[in-house]
Design a protein around this motif. Structure first.
Motif, PDB file in Angstrom:
ATOM      1  N   ARG A  10       0.841  -1.212   0.000  1.00 15.78           N
ATOM      2  CA  ARG A  10       0.000   0.000   0.000  1.00 15.78           C
ATOM      3  C   ARG A  10       0.864   1.246   0.000  1.00 15.78           C
ATOM      4  NH1 ARG A  10      -2.963  -2.994   4.099  1.00 15.78           N
ATOM      5  NH2 ARG A  10      -4.724  -3.981   3.041  1.00 15.78           N
ATOM      6  N   TYR A  11       0.347   2.276  -0.654  1.00 14.61           N
ATOM      7  CA  TYR A  11       0.901   3.625  -0.496  1.00 14.61           C
ATOM      8  C   TYR A  11      -0.126   4.375   0.337  1.00 14.61           C
ATOM      9  CZ  TYR A  11       3.907   2.438  -4.485  1.00 14.61           C
ATOM     10  OH  TYR A  11       4.816   1.850  -5.330  1.00 14.61           O
ATOM     11  N   GLY A  12       0.151   4.566   1.600  1.00 12.96           N
ATOM     12  CA  GLY A  12      -0.851   5.181   2.469  1.00 12.96           C
ATOM     13  C   GLY A  12      -2.089   4.302   2.504  1.00 12.96           C
ATOM     14  N   THR A  15      -4.172   0.844  -2.186  1.00 18.16           N
ATOM     15  CA  THR A  15      -3.600  -0.497  -2.346  1.00 18.16           C
ATOM     16  C   THR A  15      -3.051  -0.648  -3.764  1.00 18.16           C
ATOM     17  OG1 THR A  15      -5.169  -1.363  -0.755  1.00 18.16           O
ATOM     18  CG2 THR A  15      -4.101  -2.970  -2.183  1.00 18.16           C
ATOM     19  N   ALA A  16      -1.732  -0.821  -3.873  1.00 24.41           N
ATOM     20  CA  ALA A  16      -1.093  -0.931  -5.195  1.00 24.41           C
ATOM     21  C   ALA A  16      -0.969  -2.394  -5.622  1.00 24.41           C
ATOM     22  CB  ALA A  16       0.275  -0.264  -5.167  1.00 24.41           C
ATOM     23  N   LEU A  17      -0.751  -3.306  -4.660  1.00 27.16           N
ATOM     24  CA  LEU A  17      -0.740  -4.750  -4.944  1.00 27.16           C
ATOM     25  C   LEU A  17      -1.688  -5.416  -3.973  1.00 27.16           C
ATOM     26  CD1 LEU A  17       3.071  -5.557  -5.441  1.00 27.16           C
ATOM     27  CD2 LEU A  17       1.327  -5.215  -7.201  1.00 27.16           C
ATOM     28  N   GLY A  34       1.426  -5.501 -18.007  1.00 29.73           N
ATOM     29  CA  GLY A  34       0.261  -4.794 -17.496  1.00 29.73           C
ATOM     30  C   GLY A  34       0.331  -3.336 -17.902  1.00 29.73           C
ATOM     31  N   ALA A  35      -0.812  -2.691 -17.893  1.00 29.27           N
ATOM     32  CA  ALA A  35      -0.875  -1.301 -18.333  1.00 29.27           C
ATOM     33  C   ALA A  35      -0.212  -0.377 -17.311  1.00 29.27           C
ATOM     34  CB  ALA A  35      -2.336  -0.908 -18.537  1.00 29.27           C
ATOM     35  N   ASN A  36      -0.100   0.859 -17.696  1.00 35.72           N
ATOM     36  CA  ASN A  36       0.345   1.912 -16.809  1.00 35.72           C
ATOM     37  C   ASN A  36      -0.373   1.874 -15.478  1.00 35.72           C
ATOM     38  OD1 ASN A  36       2.088   4.077 -16.920  1.00 35.72           O
ATOM     39  ND2 ASN A  36       1.129   4.793 -18.823  1.00 35.72           N
ATOM     40  N   GLY A  37       0.392   1.867 -14.373  1.00 37.78           N
ATOM     41  CA  GLY A  37      -0.246   1.955 -13.064  1.00 37.78           C
ATOM     42  C   GLY A  37      -0.790   0.639 -12.533  1.00 37.78           C
ATOM     43  N   ALA A  38      -0.540  -0.474 -13.238  1.00 39.69           N
ATOM     44  CA  ALA A  38      -1.061  -1.783 -12.808  1.00 39.69           C
ATOM     45  C   ALA A  38      -0.387  -2.265 -11.522  1.00 39.69           C
ATOM     46  CB  ALA A  38      -0.874  -2.809 -13.918  1.00 39.69           C
ATOM     47  N   GLY A  39       0.836  -1.786 -11.272  1.00 43.83           N
ATOM     48  CA  GLY A  39       1.549  -2.178 -10.052  1.00 43.83           C
ATOM     49  C   GLY A  39       2.864  -2.897 -10.312  1.00 43.83           C
ATOM     50  N   LYS A  40       3.328  -2.872 -11.541  1.00 44.75           N
ATOM     51  CA  LYS A  40       4.531  -3.614 -11.918  1.00 44.75           C
ATOM     52  C   LYS A  40       5.772  -3.109 -11.175  1.00 44.75           C
ATOM     53  CE  LYS A  40       4.110  -2.554 -16.310  1.00 44.75           C
ATOM     54  NZ  LYS A  40       2.999  -1.599 -16.178  1.00 44.75           N
ATOM     55  N   SER A  41       5.972  -1.802 -11.199  1.00 42.46           N
ATOM     56  CA  SER A  41       7.158  -1.249 -10.519  1.00 42.46           C
ATOM     57  C   SER A  41       7.062  -1.459  -9.016  1.00 42.46           C
ATOM     58  CB  SER A  41       7.306   0.243 -10.816  1.00 42.46           C
ATOM     59  OG  SER A  41       7.525   0.427 -12.188  1.00 42.46           O
ATOM     60  N   THR A  42       5.862  -1.378  -8.501  1.00 43.63           N
ATOM     61  CA  THR A  42       5.659  -1.612  -7.067  1.00 43.63           C
ATOM     62  C   THR A  42       6.130  -3.018  -6.695  1.00 43.63           C
ATOM     63  OG1 THR A  42       3.783  -0.098  -7.043  1.00 43.63           O
ATOM     64  CG2 THR A  42       3.919  -1.673  -5.224  1.00 43.63           C
ATOM     65  N   LEU A  43       5.817  -3.992  -7.542  1.00 46.49           N
ATOM     66  CA  LEU A  43       6.222  -5.369  -7.260  1.00 46.49           C
ATOM     67  C   LEU A  43       7.747  -5.492  -7.265  1.00 46.49           C
ATOM     68  CD1 LEU A  43       5.496  -8.307  -6.716  1.00 46.49           C
ATOM     69  CD2 LEU A  43       5.432  -8.690  -9.163  1.00 46.49           C
ATOM     70  N   PRO A  68      16.533  -0.671 -12.911  1.00 49.50           N
ATOM     71  CA  PRO A  68      15.357   0.131 -12.558  1.00 49.50           C
ATOM     72  C   PRO A  68      14.736   0.833 -13.758  1.00 49.50           C
ATOM     73  CG  PRO A  68      17.358   1.252 -11.883  1.00 49.50           C
ATOM     74  CD  PRO A  68      17.781  -0.056 -12.463  1.00 49.50           C
ATOM     75  N   GLU A  69      13.439   1.117 -13.635  1.00 48.97           N
ATOM     76  CA  GLU A  69      12.757   1.880 -14.678  1.00 48.97           C
ATOM     77  C   GLU A  69      13.464   3.226 -14.851  1.00 48.97           C
ATOM     78  OE1 GLU A  69       8.567   2.240 -14.030  1.00 48.97           O
ATOM     79  OE2 GLU A  69       8.306   3.590 -15.725  1.00 48.97           O
ATOM     80  N   GLY A  70      13.696   3.614 -16.090  1.00 49.10           N
ATOM     81  CA  GLY A  70      14.360   4.892 -16.344  1.00 49.10           C
ATOM     82  C   GLY A  70      15.866   4.818 -16.166  1.00 49.10           C
ATOM     83  N   GLU A 175       7.266  -5.407 -18.273  1.00 47.46           N
ATOM     84  CA  GLU A 175       7.100  -4.713 -19.555  1.00 47.46           C
ATOM     85  C   GLU A 175       5.672  -4.268 -19.793  1.00 47.46           C
ATOM     86  OE1 GLU A 175      10.373  -3.835 -21.832  1.00 47.46           O
ATOM     87  OE2 GLU A 175       8.288  -3.527 -22.378  1.00 47.46           O
ATOM     88  N   GLN A 176       5.536  -3.073 -20.357  1.00 50.05           N
ATOM     89  CA  GLN A 176       4.227  -2.680 -20.880  1.00 50.05           C
ATOM     90  C   GLN A 176       4.047  -3.255 -22.273  1.00 50.05           C
ATOM     91  OE1 GLN A 176       2.311   1.158 -20.871  1.00 50.05           O
ATOM     92  NE2 GLN A 176       3.771   1.802 -19.307  1.00 50.05           N
ATOM     93  N   GLU A 177       5.179  -3.461 -22.931  1.00 52.82           N
ATOM     94  CA  GLU A 177       5.224  -3.914 -24.327  1.00 52.82           C
ATOM     95  C   GLU A 177       5.034  -5.438 -24.378  1.00 52.82           C
ATOM     96  OE1 GLU A 177       5.063  -3.752 -27.866  1.00 52.82           O
ATOM     97  OE2 GLU A 177       5.563  -1.776 -27.033  1.00 52.82           O
TER      98      GLU A 177
END
Ligand code: ATP
Length: 219
Positions: A10-12, A15-17, A34-43, A68-70, A175-177
């Motif tokens: 969770r972020y505050g 719930t992200a995952l 998964g799409a943008n904001g699906a929770g991939k980076s969080t995982l 890392p992303e970026g 990946e989003q791709e």
């Protein structure tokens, strides 16, 4: 090698995952799409310990390194210094980046250049190389293709496949791709709004309406 069970992050109050299960066997290449904001980076950030889960379990046999992303290189440091930083937790004997230059010969002539002056594809090579300096058993790559030309992505993907084949490195490709992810990995997980909505062989997921829906939901 990696076992994730009922993971909640969770972020505050958001719930992200929300109860994620995921496995990667030794030497396996697995995609997380998964799409943008699906929770991939969080995982990935939870796997690497940057984020703490609210509940659930992560078991990892071996060492994880993250691209890392970026890319997150030190722009004002040389390619070689960026690579060496990847080995800061390793014993002295393994701090020599020679094996990274063997894998990415293009980096040899760039070794003294500042990372910030490189092209996106070259920077991604450095980011992968830096992660490999930690001698991982599992490499988590967050958005390999982001902002890169298709040919450059194909070349990087070929390097990852080679590492998997020749050195048995396990890979979690975030990946989003989906085309890239399904081409490179035999098995995949599809994340939508913090939940795994589909999992199985990439060949089956490629044509799955659930996958298409997960992407539409994210738009
Ligand atoms: P992207 O491809 O855009 O990075 P993603 O699948 O990696 O997307 P996450 O970045 O993990 O998704 O985000 C999952 C959810 O958590 C999103 O709803 C996002 O808005 C939210 N989120 C991510 N980081 C934070 C944060 N630091 N604080 C609050 N909410 C966050």
């Amino acid at each position: 090698m990696l076992e994730v069970r009922d993971l909640v992050v969770r972020y505050g109050t958001a719930t992200a995952l929300d109860g994620v299960d995921l496995d990667v066997a030794a030497g396996e290449m697995v995609a997380l799409v998964g799409a943008n904001g699906a929770g991939k980076s969080t995982l990935v950030n939870t796997l690497s310990g940057i984020l703490r889960p609210a509940s659930g379990r992560v078991r990892l046999d071996g060492r994880l390194a993250q691209v890392p992303e970026g890319r997150q290189l030190f722009a004002a440091l040389s390619v070689e210094d960026n690579l060496r930083l990847g080995a800061w937790r390793n014993q002295r004997s393994r701090r020599d980046p020679t094996r990274i230059y063997e894998l990415f010969p293009d980096l040899v002539r760039l070794r003294s250049q500042l990372a910030g002056s490189l092209s996106g594809g070259q920077q991604q090579m450095v980011a992968v190389g830096r992660a490999l300096m930690a001698d991982p058993d599992l490499l988590a790559v967050d958005e390999l293709s982001l902002g890169l030309a298709p040919l450059v992505v194909r070349d990087l993907a070929a390097h990852l496949a080679e590492l998997n084949r020749d050195r048995g490195l396990a890979l979690l490709l975030i990946e989003q791709e989906t085309t890239l992810a399904f081409d490179l990995c035999s098995r995949a997980y599809v994340l939508e709004a913090g939940r795994v909505v589909a999992t199985g062989p990439s060949a089956e997921l490629r044509a799955s309406p659930t996958v298409a829906a997960a992407y539409l939901g994210g738009l």
